[in-house]
Design a protein around this motif. Structure first.
Motif, mmCIF file in Angstrom:
data_model
loop_
_atom_site.group_PDB
_atom_site.id
_atom_site.type_symbol
_atom_site.label_atom_id
_atom_site.label_comp_id
_atom_site.label_asym_id
_atom_site.label_seq_id
_atom_site.Cartn_x
_atom_site.Cartn_y
_atom_site.Cartn_z
ATOM 1 N N ASP A 73 0.820 -1.215 0.000
ATOM 2 C CA ASP A 73 0.000 0.000 0.000
ATOM 3 C C ASP A 73 0.856 1.267 0.000
ATOM 4 O OD1 ASP A 73 -2.211 -1.606 0.051
ATOM 5 O OD2 ASP A 73 -2.592 -1.378 2.204
ATOM 6 N N ARG A 74 2.126 1.158 0.448
ATOM 7 C CA ARG A 74 3.021 2.319 0.485
ATOM 8 C C ARG A 74 3.914 2.407 -0.746
ATOM 9 N NH1 ARG A 74 6.861 2.603 5.040
ATOM 10 N NH2 ARG A 74 7.099 4.716 4.232
ATOM 11 N N ALA A 75 3.841 1.422 -1.615
ATOM 12 C CA ALA A 75 4.762 1.361 -2.752
ATOM 13 C C ALA A 75 4.681 2.612 -3.626
ATOM 14 C CB ALA A 75 4.498 0.115 -3.582
ATOM 15 N N ALA A 76 3.464 3.067 -3.923
ATOM 16 C CA ALA A 76 3.303 4.236 -4.802
ATOM 17 C C ALA A 76 3.938 5.477 -4.175
ATOM 18 C CB ALA A 76 1.830 4.480 -5.096
ATOM 19 N N ALA A 77 3.699 5.664 -2.865
ATOM 20 C CA ALA A 77 4.262 6.830 -2.186
ATOM 21 C C ALA A 77 5.782 6.744 -2.138
ATOM 22 C CB ALA A 77 3.684 6.937 -0.775
ATOM 23 N N LEU A 78 6.300 5.532 -1.925
ATOM 24 C CA LEU A 78 7.758 5.359 -1.897
ATOM 25 C C LEU A 78 8.366 5.668 -3.258
ATOM 26 C CD1 LEU A 78 8.015 2.071 0.215
ATOM 27 C CD2 LEU A 78 8.788 4.346 0.897
ATOM 28 N N LEU A 79 7.678 5.279 -4.324
ATOM 29 C CA LEU A 79 8.174 5.570 -5.673
ATOM 30 C C LEU A 79 8.163 7.066 -5.955
ATOM 31 C CD1 LEU A 79 6.574 2.612 -7.638
ATOM 32 C CD2 LEU A 79 9.017 3.161 -7.560
ATOM 33 N N VAL A 80 7.146 7.761 -5.477
ATOM 34 C CA VAL A 80 7.082 9.221 -5.660
ATOM 35 C C VAL A 80 8.256 9.881 -4.935
ATOM 36 C CG1 VAL A 80 5.793 11.315 -5.098
ATOM 37 C CG2 VAL A 80 4.600 9.322 -6.038
ATOM 38 N N ARG A 81 8.483 9.458 -3.689
ATOM 39 C CA ARG A 81 9.587 10.026 -2.907
ATOM 40 C C ARG A 81 10.933 9.716 -3.560
ATOM 41 N NH1 ARG A 81 10.319 8.030 3.172
ATOM 42 N NH2 ARG A 81 11.469 6.348 2.137
ATOM 43 N N HIS A 82 11.072 8.497 -4.035
ATOM 44 C CA HIS A 82 12.318 8.117 -4.696
ATOM 45 C C HIS A 82 12.503 8.915 -5.985
ATOM 46 C CE1 HIS A 82 15.638 5.718 -6.131
ATOM 47 N NE2 HIS A 82 14.976 5.392 -7.219
ATOM 48 N N GLY A 83 11.409 9.125 -6.724
ATOM 49 C CA GLY A 83 11.497 9.914 -7.952
ATOM 50 C C GLY A 83 11.964 11.332 -7.685
ATOM 51 N N ASP A 84 11.469 11.927 -6.591
ATOM 52 C CA ASP A 84 11.897 13.276 -6.215
ATOM 53 C C ASP A 84 13.399 13.298 -5.915
ATOM 54 O OD1 ASP A 84 9.319 14.165 -6.504
ATOM 55 O OD2 ASP A 84 8.839 14.035 -4.357
ATOM 56 N N GLU A 85 13.879 12.262 -5.203
ATOM 57 C CA GLU A 85 15.291 12.191 -4.860
ATOM 58 C C GLU A 85 16.148 11.991 -6.104
ATOM 59 O OE1 GLU A 85 18.860 12.080 -2.745
ATOM 60 O OE2 GLU A 85 16.877 12.886 -2.284
ATOM 61 N N VAL A 86 15.666 11.171 -7.038
ATOM 62 C CA VAL A 86 16.402 10.954 -8.290
ATOM 63 C C VAL A 86 16.528 12.253 -9.068
ATOM 64 C CG1 VAL A 86 16.293 9.840 -10.556
ATOM 65 C CG2 VAL A 86 15.869 8.502 -8.490
ATOM 66 N N ARG A 87 15.430 13.026 -9.126
ATOM 67 C CA ARG A 87 15.474 14.303 -9.850
ATOM 68 C C ARG A 87 16.425 15.277 -9.179
ATOM 69 N NH1 ARG A 87 10.230 12.688 -11.049
ATOM 70 N NH2 ARG A 87 9.402 13.332 -9.036
ATOM 71 N N ARG A 88 16.450 15.259 -7.821
ATOM 72 C CA ARG A 88 17.376 16.137 -7.112
ATOM 73 C C ARG A 88 18.818 15.750 -7.422
ATOM 74 N NH1 ARG A 88 20.732 16.296 -3.280
ATOM 75 N NH2 ARG A 88 20.485 14.082 -2.837
ATOM 76 N N GLN A 89 19.090 14.452 -7.398
ATOM 77 C CA GLN A 89 20.442 13.991 -7.695
ATOM 78 C C GLN A 89 20.826 14.291 -9.137
ATOM 79 O OE1 GLN A 89 20.654 9.839 -6.676
ATOM 80 N NE2 GLN A 89 20.482 10.196 -4.480
ATOM 81 N N ARG A 90 19.847 14.137 -10.038
ATOM 82 C CA ARG A 90 20.118 14.398 -11.453
ATOM 83 C C ARG A 90 20.462 15.874 -11.664
ATOM 84 N NH1 ARG A 90 15.468 11.906 -14.445
ATOM 85 N NH2 ARG A 90 16.467 9.992 -13.709
ATOM 86 N N THR A 91 19.715 16.758 -10.982
ATOM 87 C CA THR A 91 19.999 18.184 -11.077
ATOM 88 C C THR A 91 21.394 18.491 -10.538
ATOM 89 O OG1 THR A 91 17.657 18.769 -10.873
ATOM 90 C CG2 THR A 91 19.265 20.481 -10.337
ATOM 91 N N ALA A 92 21.727 17.880 -9.391
ATOM 92 C CA ALA A 92 23.052 18.090 -8.805
ATOM 93 C C ALA A 92 24.145 17.579 -9.735
ATOM 94 C CB ALA A 92 23.130 17.399 -7.441
ATOM 95 N N GLN A 93 23.900 16.440 -10.378
ATOM 96 C CA GLN A 93 24.897 15.895 -11.304
ATOM 97 C C GLN A 93 25.056 16.786 -12.531
ATOM 98 O OE1 GLN A 93 23.353 11.944 -11.936
ATOM 99 N NE2 GLN A 93 24.616 11.051 -10.311
ATOM 100 N N ASP A 94 23.922 17.309 -13.036
ATOM 101 C CA ASP A 94 23.999 18.226 -14.188
ATOM 102 C C ASP A 94 24.817 19.458 -13.839
ATOM 103 O OD1 ASP A 94 22.501 16.552 -15.784
ATOM 104 O OD2 ASP A 94 20.601 17.579 -15.429
#
Length: 277
Positions: A73-94
């Motif tokens: 039941d928490r999988a969708a929320a965990l994926l959203v949170r992980h997606g936000d972290e991935v985008r933050r890391q991607r921005t930092a890497q760029d």
């Protein structure tokens, strides 16, 4: 039952990955031979293997994958949170890629220039840590920038006109300041802004602000692209020290380093002075 090699081929997971997931408790074999240690899997475990692969392909940690599988039941929320972290890391890497390209493209080298005489208003920056690690360095950067912004605002509200870009320097201009820096007490930094104003306007500024008359001097400066970091700070000092030799009586006074923070990098300069006779 399926052997580990058969299950590996079916799920496109290497035996090494299956052993790792077993050790982490993500995908426990249906049976493990106590005598040989051979692992066997049930066909029904293919679905869990597929879900693990899906989640791991997103870059999720084993810990997050376990949470998603144990609490669907928490999988969708965990994926959203992980997606936000991935985008933050991607921005930092760029940003890091752009900074690296800027440094390699620019090949920063020291340049000699003349700094004109000017009146400056200075303020000590209280409360900064010593910058012994990345966290302290970033905290100090934030406090210095906030103090600099406050200085410019106060000066302008006092009817004083600012000229050019403000800068920061080490707070070692007096014996007392030098002692406090060496003792680790601080303040370690001060910020300055060049100004032009009638004498009465400068006198009316708050007492915590220092009005200084700066004579013209020669400066060896270098522009380092990107965000200001401790490593870049040390690199700039090294390049100033290793700059083309000056004549025998001149030296670069690193104790009077000054740093102008620009949107695309930091200009660092140090006066070229004559050795006392």
């Amino acid at each position: 039952m399926l052997s580990i090699s058969e299950f590996s081929e079916m799920c496109h997971l290497s035996p090494q990955a299956l052993r790792f997931y077993h050790a982490e408790g993500l995908l426990v074999p249906a049976e493990v031979d106590e005598r040989t240690g051979y692992r066997s899997y049930a066909f029904e475990q293919v679905e869990r293997a597929m879900l693990i692969t899906l989640l791991r392909d997103t870059g999720m940690s084993v810990k997050l994958v376990r949470q998603a599988l144990d609490e669907p039941d928490r999988a969708a929320a965990l994926l959203v949170r992980h997606g936000d972290e991935v985008r933050r890391q991607r921005t930092a890497q760029d940003e890091a890629i752009q900074a690296a390209r800027a440094v390699f493209d620019a090949q920063p080298e020291p340049r000699l220039r003349r700094v004109p005489a000017m009146t400056v208003v200075a303020k000590l920056v209280h409360g900064t840590p010593r910058g012994r690690d990345a966290r302290e360095w970033d905290e100090a950067e934030t406090l210095i920038e906030a103090t600099l912004t406050e200085l410019v605002k106060t000066v302008r509200e006092g009817g004083v006109t600012t000229l050019g870009r403000p800068w920061r320097s080490l707070a070692i201009e007096t014996q007392e300041q030098d002692r406090r820096v060496l003792d680790g007490e601080g303040p370690f930094w001060m910020v300055k802004v060049p100004v032009v104003a009638p004498e009465e306007a400068l006198v009316a500024l708050p007492a915590e602000l220092l009005v200084q008359e700066q004579e013209a001097y020669d400066e060896l400066s270098i522009f380092m692209p990107g965000r200001n970091t401790m490593a870049k700070y040390c690199t700039v000092i090294l390049r100033l020290l290793n700059a083309a030799p000056l004549d025998g009586e001149a030296f670069v006074n690193l104790a009077r380093l000054r740093h102008e923070v620009h949107d695309d990098g930091v200009l660092t300069g140090a006066p070229v002075e004559r050795r006392p006779q």
